[in-house]
Design a protein around this motif. Sequence first.
Motif: not given
Length: 272
Positions: A174, A177, A207
């Motif tokens: 995460h 991303t 992701d």
Amino acid sequence: MAEPVVRIPDAKVALSTASVYPESTATAFEIAARLGYDGVEVMVWTDPVSQDIEALRRLSDYHGVPVLAVHAPCLLITQRVWTTDPWTKLRRAQAAAEKLGASAVVVHPPFRWQRQYARDFVSGIWRMADETDVRFAVENMYPWRYKDREMLAYAPEWDVTKDDYRHFTVDLSHTATARTDTMAMVDRMGDRLGHVHLADGKGSAKDEHLVPGRGNQPCAELLEHLALSGFDGHVVIEVNTRRAMSSAEREADLAEALAFTRLHLASRVSQQ
């Protein structure tokens, strides 16, 4: 007696059951046992076994693999798992964790269209955390991107360090991303970092959840930091193996991820 040359924290290394998808939750327990993981994190989703506490208990007992954490059903594909009410989902995740002996519940911040849930989320998580010894570890997310457009899909924030929670989960796919500074986020979390989703990424809008070491995230640096700081939460391998051409290839990826984690989740003891 010889002095130790490395320091290894009390953190356990777990396999997320999501890491074996499209294979089953039951397969995750089997692989975790065979490869030597310390336990599993159960991703509660559309697999009926992942929603069934007694089935999970039987798998845990049969394979000798404890359930260390429960990931509440927060994904788009799990909007109807364990009812559509988000607070009921969290209460059921808490009950599952308590009955299975897990110490953490992982939860995402709400989607922006869950307006009432988002409005009460921070205070509600504190209330629930006050009622149990289980850690509610709120996970960092990311903006959704399409071409040159960016959509803020989570509320109050995808960067959970902007709000006040007792415990955090950091997910390195995460952070990739989101294109944010991972170690700066970990620094902001401080001693409230209670849980880690270890994966890698290259900054794609997707992701990616790559095997650690295959992207540009500071996976090794983070693990070494955890070792030095005496981290006592869980490090969970949460990677995407959907492109594996066979079960053997999937298992090889998960073995590589475990070896990487064990290698770096230790710090050299300075010699005087």
